[in-house]
Design an enzyme around this catalytic site. Sequence first.
Site, short mmCIF file in Angstrom:
data_model
loop_
_atom_site.label_atom_id
_atom_site.label_comp_id
_atom_site.label_asym_id
_atom_site.label_seq_id
_atom_site.Cartn_x
_atom_site.Cartn_y
_atom_site.Cartn_z
N ILE A 245 -93.32 45.72 38.24
CA ILE A 245 -92.60 46.89 38.72
C ILE A 245 -92.66 47.90 37.58
O ILE A 245 -92.04 47.72 36.54
CB ILE A 245 -91.13 46.57 39.08
CG1 ILE A 245 -91.07 45.60 40.25
CG2 ILE A 245 -90.38 47.85 39.44
CD1 ILE A 245 -89.67 45.22 40.66
N PRO A 246 -93.44 48.97 37.74
CA PRO A 246 -93.81 49.82 36.59
C PRO A 246 -92.75 50.85 36.18
O PRO A 246 -92.97 52.05 36.25
CB PRO A 246 -95.08 50.52 37.09
CG PRO A 246 -94.87 50.64 38.57
CD PRO A 246 -94.14 49.39 38.97
N CYS A 247 -91.62 50.36 35.69
CA CYS A 247 -90.59 51.27 35.21
C CYS A 247 -91.05 52.06 33.99
O CYS A 247 -90.48 53.10 33.66
CB CYS A 247 -89.29 50.52 34.92
SG CYS A 247 -89.45 49.19 33.70
N HIS A 248 -92.12 51.57 33.32
CA HIS A 248 -92.66 52.29 32.17
C HIS A 248 -93.29 53.62 32.57
O HIS A 248 -93.54 54.47 31.71
CB HIS A 248 -93.70 51.43 31.45
CG HIS A 248 -94.81 50.96 32.33
ND1 HIS A 248 -94.73 49.81 33.08
CD2 HIS A 248 -96.03 51.49 32.59
CE1 HIS A 248 -95.85 49.63 33.76
NE2 HIS A 248 -96.65 50.64 33.49
N ARG A 249 -93.56 53.83 33.86
CA ARG A 249 -94.19 55.07 34.32
C ARG A 249 -93.18 56.17 34.62
O ARG A 249 -93.56 57.23 35.11
CB ARG A 249 -95.05 54.79 35.57
CG ARG A 249 -96.21 53.85 35.29
CD ARG A 249 -97.00 53.51 36.55
NE ARG A 249 -97.90 52.39 36.29
CZ ARG A 249 -98.43 51.62 37.22
NH1 ARG A 249 -98.14 51.86 38.49
NH2 ARG A 249 -99.22 50.62 36.90
#
Length: 283
Positions: A245-249
């Site tokens: 789940i790309p919360c880094h984006r």
Amino acid sequence: METQETINYQRIADAINYIRTNFKDQPNLDDIAEKVNMSPFHFQRMFTDWAGISPKKFLQYLSVEYAKGILKEKQATLFDAAFETGLSGTGRLHDLFINIEGMTPAEYKNGGMALQINYSFADSPFGNILVASTYKGICYLAFADNRDEALKGLQSQFPNAAYNQVVDHIQQEAMFIFQKDWSKLSNIKLHLKGTPFQLKVWEALLQIPMGGLETYGSLAKVIQSPNASRAVGSAVGDNPVAFLIPCHRVIRSTGEFGGYHWGPTRKSAIIGWEAAQVHKMAV
């Protein structure tokens, strides 16, 4: 025992941290290599093997101006359409589809009493990770700079579950996400403990394509809660599955990368690494 991949990432992380904190000075190859106690030649080769691009090009991906450009050029209608149609995201580089299944009220409330959770540790391009799964899918993934602390983090999520340290096929399938060749990827299911609002935010995060960036405000609009940027930020921060789940984006509207549960250096490393994969596929 640390693997060579972990040792290399630690050197890369030191270099990225130096680049990130000294970006305005535009450090050259010699400056960066000296900071990680390597010759310019060997550092250039190691960095390029890891990222797929040179340190100089990577430096551009850490720029606020680069991030602003991504936000400006992004067509919001594509992001919205991907969310509305349930696609995994526009412009992804592979056929990966990640589906979220929320835990039942009983699983959510009783601390996982009925759950059997398998977990294991593995290497990734961004350091050691802990990955855990139930019979339904991945329930937890965290960077494990300290394995004991990472395991405690998992157990705090499901204090009443039964744990077994073993690698299963669900974990193995998910770990292909870290490979540069995604031809072996199949559907990945996440079995997550979260409130309805959190699940909605995490589903929206899945619509951000690799190499793409979004702001907290744009996420709030996508889930039709335009005034809930703060709550969205909390849900992003509570994401229990790193990278998948790309919360880094998600970055600030100013173009600054902002904070990250597993550290700003790792966030910069992931954003730059993903930008490099997009660049290589485009040329």
